[in-house]
Design an enzyme around this catalytic site. Structure first.
Site, mmCIF file in Angstrom:
data_model
loop_
_atom_site.group_PDB
_atom_site.id
_atom_site.type_symbol
_atom_site.label_atom_id
_atom_site.label_comp_id
_atom_site.label_asym_id
_atom_site.label_seq_id
_atom_site.Cartn_x
_atom_site.Cartn_y
_atom_site.Cartn_z
ATOM 1 N N GLY A 250 9.457 6.261 6.234
ATOM 2 C CA GLY A 250 10.726 6.139 6.926
ATOM 3 C C GLY A 250 10.730 5.081 8.012
ATOM 4 N N PHE A 251 9.536 4.566 8.412
ATOM 5 C CA PHE A 251 9.498 3.629 9.532
ATOM 6 C C PHE A 251 8.953 2.263 9.135
ATOM 7 C CE2 PHE A 251 9.142 7.914 11.231
ATOM 8 C CZ PHE A 251 10.221 7.920 12.094
ATOM 9 N N GLY A 252 8.735 1.983 7.859
ATOM 10 C CA GLY A 252 8.310 0.651 7.467
ATOM 11 C C GLY A 252 7.393 0.665 6.260
ATOM 12 N N LEU B 202 0.820 -1.215 0.000
ATOM 13 C CA LEU B 202 0.000 0.000 0.000
ATOM 14 C C LEU B 202 0.850 1.258 0.000
ATOM 15 C CD1 LEU B 202 -2.813 -0.922 2.561
ATOM 16 C CD2 LEU B 202 -3.043 -0.702 0.084
ATOM 17 N N GLY B 203 1.988 1.204 0.648
ATOM 18 C CA GLY B 203 2.861 2.374 0.734
ATOM 19 C C GLY B 203 4.026 2.075 1.645
ATOM 20 N N LYS B 204 4.961 3.016 1.678
ATOM 21 C CA LYS B 204 6.111 2.857 2.552
ATOM 22 C C LYS B 204 6.590 4.228 2.978
ATOM 23 C CE LYS B 204 9.279 2.391 -1.391
ATOM 24 N NZ LYS B 204 10.316 1.547 -2.015
ATOM 25 N N VAL C 165 3.796 -0.850 4.372
ATOM 26 C CA VAL C 165 2.428 -1.217 4.728
ATOM 27 C C VAL C 165 1.838 -2.063 3.608
ATOM 28 C CG1 VAL C 165 0.143 -0.388 5.397
ATOM 29 C CG2 VAL C 165 2.171 0.931 6.028
ATOM 30 N N ASP D 102 3.617 11.794 15.224
ATOM 31 C CA ASP D 102 3.874 11.732 13.774
ATOM 32 C C ASP D 102 2.618 12.097 12.994
ATOM 33 O OD1 ASP D 102 5.481 11.439 11.568
ATOM 34 O OD2 ASP D 102 5.195 9.271 11.407
#
Length: 669
Positions: A354-356, A350-352, A358, A469
């Protein structure tokens, strides 16, 4: 971290008395070889002077061996001087910006207390800005450092005792014919010639740069009127310094002349040494060709066997520790998530950020759509506390918060499982799908939704939850375009009435409040700051910071909106919103002003989220002197006059509490 220091001191090749007489005369130079009996030693047989090698976090110094007498007496006036040199900065990482070099006048031959990276080998964290430095330098900087107020990552600046330049400009030159400014990229394979000239009678320091194939421009790039006498001793050393950081660059001096009380001799361009050729591409191709021809079959067999073993034995392996039993209802089996996401295929991504990454998926046991965030968490220390916080956040229930369903822990990786939001993130609608633009009523509804969810986290639950965030990518939309705040991967919990503990600064650039970047202590007020930026971003349809903005005044979103408030604040509104004849100008102006209020650089001035909701609902009115309060951000001391108003606005308001008892989830720590 291991630092590499490269210091090149130019030594005398002839007798010391000859060198001394030349330094007293104040004229020397080299042009790719030794000449004029200057006694300057070169770094290789071709006359190419290299200040830094390919090491990370290193710096290099090159100084003329003898001091130059700039004054005839301690209280005298600095003599006029002129110097010209040809330099080149070559990136070692595919033209990415590294750090630059500087011409320096120093009381010592070498700068023993200097640091690499952004300090350019000139100063360090402690002595930067110290008046006792007695250092005058001209920097050719290829990295933008906010701490020194750099204008961009390609500029020239005049520095006196500090890396915060007295005067600076984007690198370039003015054409003699019509005065047109031409940019010069400091990092490239082409040498650049620089002139630095000080007129003692006029107390004027001029800096000029130009491509070596062009004559010296008549108009200097920089011109600073300042008496250098207080900053320079009778005798000083002249030379160059450069530095590298994580991104490495090679710095070269191809030719250099210097003269007191006159114009430095021009450099014979035809006799300059050549820069080394970039052989990285050719070498890599040769190595790849040889490696592939010799090992392709072995690699194929190895990968096939490894892949089969991985699928059969280890891909579904996970460890359940004793302390996790209490969190059992919140833990998912890795096997279920692996099947749901089809093995975490890229097609399910689905997306990405700086922290992982999805991934979307569907649980086979319940046919429920989920979103799985894959987070790296390779430190065992603190894992138990982290999982406990995830389980706690999982109990939250609010219509404007994405449900955090649970977690899965496998080796050094952590997986957070959320409700899947079919419309995706707000970021997608603002920037990546222009054909699906949001009208103002939808945007205002999303702002109020996020405010409601954030108010619940701050004031209405049994503990205070600081999100840390808040940004469009973490605002998700359901089928009815209702906004839901998600991604609690950075969230911190604390008790009501207690300050949270200091931790590492986390969040996204552009949304981090000033006090958080200074102290590392997140708070509800730092969340309010990020929410204020979010309101402005939704209304204006642009990022918080635009490094390549058409004008400097538009670079920072908050500064731009504040500047336009004095004229017409509605000129900053997203053009797609203006196309809707039904949008309410008064409502838009309210959101813009409230966004500036929430993003005030002083935490005590910002309202609480309870107050924000009252402003948005029209229950309370913004202060009559809000413009003065917000304008005071340009002078922090001026906010003292608004202290009582700030305290009253920060008081929480009474809002009905929503209480639920079912479990909950989100995507990502």
């Amino acid at each position: 971290m291991k630092f590499f220091v490269l210091v090149l001191l130019l030594v005398l090749q002839f007798f010391s008395n000859k060198a001394l007489s030349q330094s007293e005369e104040g004229e020397f130079g080299f042009n790719g070889y030794l000449y004029d009996n200057s006694g300057i030693a070169i770094t290789n047989s071709k006359g190419l002077m290299k200040l830094t090698n390919s090491s990370e976090f290193s710096y290099g110094h090159v100084f003329y061996n003898s001091p130059v007498r700039f004054k005839n007496s301690p209280n005298g006036t600095v003599s006029s001087f002129s110097t010209t040199f040809v330099f080149a900065i070559v990136s070692n990482v595919n033209a990415l910006d590294g750090h630059g070099l500087a011409f320096v006048i120093s009381p010592t031959k070498g700068l023993p207390y200097s640091s690499s990276s952004q300090y350019l080998g000139l100063f360090n964290l402690t002595n930067n800005g110290d008046p006792s430095n007695h250092i005058v330098a001209v920097e050719f900087d290829t990295f933008q450092n906010q701490e020194f107020d750099d204008m961009d990552n390609n500029h020239v600046g005049i520095d006196i005792n500090s890396l915060s330049s007295e005067k600076a400009s984007t690198a370039g030159y003015y054409e003699d014919d019509d005065g047109t400014f031409k940019n010069i990229r400091l990092i490239n394979q082409k040498p650049i010639q620089a002139w630095i000239e000080y007129d003692s009678s006029r107390r004027q320091l001029n800096v000029t740069i130009h491509p070596i194939h062009l004559p010296k421009p008549k108009i200097p790039l920089l011109s600073l009127t300042k008496d250098l006498s207080p900053y320079l001793f009778d005798s000083m050393y002249v030379g160059f310094t450069s530095a590298t950081g994580r991104l490495r660059s090679s710095h070269y001096i191809l030719g250099w002349t210097f003269k007191l009380n006159g114009t430095a001799s021009n450099i014979d361009i035809s006799r300059l040494p050549k820069l080394p050729r970039d052989s990285r591409s050719t070498s890599v191709k040769k190595i790849l060709a040889i490696s592939l021809s010799l090992t392709s079959l072995a690699i194929l067999v190895f990968l096939t066997i490894s892949y089969m073993l991985f699928l059969k034995r280890k891909k579904l392996m996970e460890v359940l520790e004793d302390w996790e039993v209490q969190f059992g209802p919140h833990r998912f089996a890795y096997k279920d998530l692996y099947i749901a996401t089809k093995g975490f295929r890229n097609s399910e991504l689905l997306g990405k950020g700086g922290f992982g990454k999805v991934y979307k998926g569907t649980l086979s046991t319940s046919n429920m759509d989920i979103a799985v965030k894959k987070v790296s968490h390779d430190s065992r220390q603190g894992m138990r506390e982290f999982v406990a916080e995830i389980a706690t956040i999982g109990r939250l229930r609010h219509p404007n918060l994405v449900r955090l369903l649970g977690y899965c822990r496998r080796k050094g990786e952590l997986y957070l499982v959320y409700d899947c939001m079919p419309k995706g993130s707000l970021d997608k609608f603002l920037y990546h799908q222009p054909e699906q633009s949001l009208d103002w009523s939808q945007r205002f509804k999303i702002i109020k939704d996020v405010a409601s969810g954030l108010c619940y986290l701050h004031h209405q639950w049994v503990q205070v939850i600081i999100h840390r965030d808040i940004k469009p990518a973490n605002v998700l939309l359901d089928d009815s375009m209702n906004g839901k705040l998600g991604d609690f991967g950075l969230a911190k919990l604390c008790e009501h009435g207690f300050d949270p503990q200091t931790s590492n600064v986390a969040g996204t650039f552009g949304y981090i409040s000033p006090e958080l970047s200074r102290t590392g202590k997140a708070s509800t007020s730092s969340d309010v700051f990020a929410f204020g930026i979010l309101m402005l971003e939704i209304t204006c349809g642009r990022r918080p910071v635009l490094p390549r903005a058409s004008s400097p005044s538009e670079m920072v979103l908050t500064d731009w909106v504040l500047d336009c408030w004095e004229d017409d604040i509605l000129q900053v509104v997203d053009e797609r919103v203006k196309q809707d004849d039904k949008y309410l100008e008064e409502q838009v102006a309210l959101v813009l002003k409230l966004g500036l209020f929430c993003s005030h650089p002083v935490a005590a001035v910002r309202p609480s989220m309870s107050s924000v909701i009252q402003f948005l609902d029209g229950v309370a009115q913004l202060p009559n002197n809000l413009f003065d309060i917000v304008k005071a951000r340009e002078n922090v001391g001026a906010i003292e006059g608004f202290g009582e108003a700030a305290e009253s606005l920060a008081e929480p308001c009474s809002v009905a509490t929503l209480t639920f008892t079912e479990p909950f989830v989100s995507h990502g720590r």
